[in-house]
Design an enzyme around this catalytic site. Sequence first.
Site, short mmCIF file in Angstrom:
data_model
loop_
_atom_site.label_atom_id
_atom_site.label_comp_id
_atom_site.label_asym_id
_atom_site.label_seq_id
_atom_site.Cartn_x
_atom_site.Cartn_y
_atom_site.Cartn_z
N ASP A 8 44.27 47.51 26.93
CA ASP A 8 45.80 47.60 27.28
C ASP A 8 46.58 47.04 26.18
O ASP A 8 47.78 47.64 26.40
CB ASP A 8 45.71 46.62 28.59
N MET A 63 43.42 34.83 31.69
CA MET A 63 42.34 35.57 31.85
C MET A 63 42.18 36.97 30.88
O MET A 63 43.41 37.36 30.73
CB MET A 63 42.09 36.05 33.48
N ASP A 100 41.74 38.45 43.08
CA ASP A 100 42.60 39.77 42.96
C ASP A 100 43.17 39.81 44.19
O ASP A 100 42.52 40.55 45.10
CB ASP A 100 41.71 40.88 42.20
N GLU A 146 38.19 40.54 45.11
CA GLU A 146 39.64 41.40 45.18
C GLU A 146 39.66 41.90 46.91
O GLU A 146 38.91 42.43 47.43
CB GLU A 146 39.53 42.62 44.45
N ASP A 193 46.30 42.25 41.63
CA ASP A 193 45.69 43.51 40.78
C ASP A 193 45.98 44.68 41.71
O ASP A 193 45.29 45.06 42.67
CB ASP A 193 44.10 43.27 40.83
N GLU A 237 33.65 40.73 39.26
CA GLU A 237 34.36 41.20 40.28
C GLU A 237 33.38 42.49 41.19
O GLU A 237 33.22 43.38 40.50
CB GLU A 237 35.64 41.62 39.65
N HIS A 296 42.90 44.23 29.85
CA HIS A 296 41.72 44.52 29.23
C HIS A 296 41.82 44.69 27.61
O HIS A 296 43.12 45.04 27.43
CB HIS A 296 41.33 45.92 29.67
N ASP A 356 40.73 53.88 46.98
CA ASP A 356 41.10 52.56 46.60
C ASP A 356 42.77 52.41 46.15
O ASP A 356 43.24 53.25 45.34
CB ASP A 356 40.52 52.45 45.08
N LYS A 404 32.70 45.32 43.90
CA LYS A 404 33.65 46.72 44.23
C LYS A 404 32.31 47.69 44.80
O LYS A 404 31.55 47.62 44.22
CB LYS A 404 34.50 47.34 43.15
N ASP A 461 45.19 49.99 46.28
CA ASP A 461 45.99 48.54 45.48
C ASP A 461 47.40 48.65 45.78
O ASP A 461 48.18 48.67 45.04
CB ASP A 461 45.99 49.57 43.96
N HIS A 512 38.96 45.59 47.50
CA HIS A 512 37.50 45.66 47.45
C HIS A 512 36.59 45.46 48.73
O HIS A 512 35.69 46.34 49.41
CB HIS A 512 37.05 45.09 46.26
C1 GCO Z 1 39.98 48.43 39.87
C2 GCO Z 1 39.60 46.86 39.55
C3 GCO Z 1 40.13 46.50 38.25
C4 GCO Z 1 39.75 45.19 37.57
C5 GCO Z 1 40.08 44.89 36.21
C6 GCO Z 1 39.87 43.74 35.92
O1 GCO Z 1 39.61 48.58 41.22
O2 GCO Z 1 40.01 49.16 39.38
O3 GCO Z 1 40.23 46.14 40.53
O4 GCO Z 1 41.74 46.72 38.44
O5 GCO Z 1 40.14 44.20 38.40
O6 GCO Z 1 39.20 46.01 35.64
O7 GCO Z 1 38.64 43.52 35.48
MN MN Z 2 40.54 44.10 40.57
MN MN Z 3 40.52 47.07 42.43
#
Ligand code: GCO
Ligand code: MN
Ligand code: MN
Length: 403
Positions: free
Chosen positions: A58, A89, A246, A218, A288, A182, A55, A256, A184, A258, A221
Amino acid sequence: MSSFQATPADKFTFGLWTVGNVGRDPFGEPTRTAIDPAAILSKLAELGAWGVNFHDNDLVPIDASASERDAIVEGFRRALQETGLCVPMATTNLFTDPAFKDGAFTSADARVRAYALQKTMRAMDLGAEFGAKTYVFWGGREGTEVDAGGKLLDAMSWFRDSLNFLAEYSEDQGYGYKFALEPKPNEPRGDIFLPTVGSALGFIATLDKPQMFGVNPEFAHETMAGLSFPHAIAQAIDAGKLFHVDLNDQKMGRFDQDLRFGAENLKSAFFTVYLLETSGYDGPRHFDAHALRTEDEAGVWAFARGCMRTYLVLKEKVRQFREDAEIQAAIEAYRVRDAELEGLSKGYSRDKAEALKSRAFDRGELGRRGPGLEHLDQLVTDLLLGVREPARSSSASEAEATL
Ligand code: GCO
Ligand code: MN
Ligand code: MN
């Protein structure tokens, strides 16, 4: 036997924010110290990754001066050159700053919407400087907790206007970006707009230049929404819209998480790899996810190595699945082929309609047929558990015989 060691040819990527995650959560402070981006790059390269994504913030803090920005960009460029990593990306942080607390492109405040456009154009400039070709839109704050503000329909128009504007900007600048939305379902908002892959695909059809837009599904998600990730990416592939992916993992019905790819739903992970490896998808395999909050830096690298290793193990399982004669026979037995009926069922004509309407079907027989799915699924379970004799291609067996 392969060592399952990743190489750049595998196209594995990580975000700076993923391996850089310091373990903060809504209930607790960071448990790890931040790792310098240059150090992240050299470790990722050592582990065999292909690329790194970011991002805007970042890399460049939101309040950096122009000269600070340039110095950071220069340093990062050097680190990329030294490690050979690429930046396939890029994306914008439209969620951390309090200005975006009620949305960015869908904020009810026109000033926030305009600022979101400005920030995204600058982030697109930054990504383009590093050669990024895919631009991801994750609308983390695009949503509501309160629908009484009456913006549900406006939000769709505002979102559409912003994406149309940014597509023109990319063309005007000659950046050649492909945009990946993306979806979610929730978190951080109570309800996020375009909550699933299906809704994003529907929305894309309403944009001025739909050909520039695809999706970045993702794993976590879709799973949070109680949906199947393999089904979601299959639909995206079918639509020619899988622009990015992702990969991570998630328990259904939880916050969430991850998790490391394959940590939770191994069978869905297997069919995910199957689809990616057999459909002609040639984009990045982006992880991700982040290490558990319990972990120190060694745990972060174990996490990163684990994501790639599991992918490669599953890729090998995909090869075995396709070469396993018993599995393939079970798949063949599952499908009933009938050339005449298949011809009649496709490509409408009045004659075909009449022929189908007057056809006598043995409904009882259709209902009685056992498709063998229990048998087939157990074969796959045995394969994944490692108790099936791996089917070898003859060249692999010969190579082994000469050892
Ligand atoms: C989340 C998202 C993020 C995006 C990222 C890329 O759940 O926080 O998955 O990680 O993927 O902002 O755009
Ligand atoms: Mn993501
Ligand atoms: Mn995510």
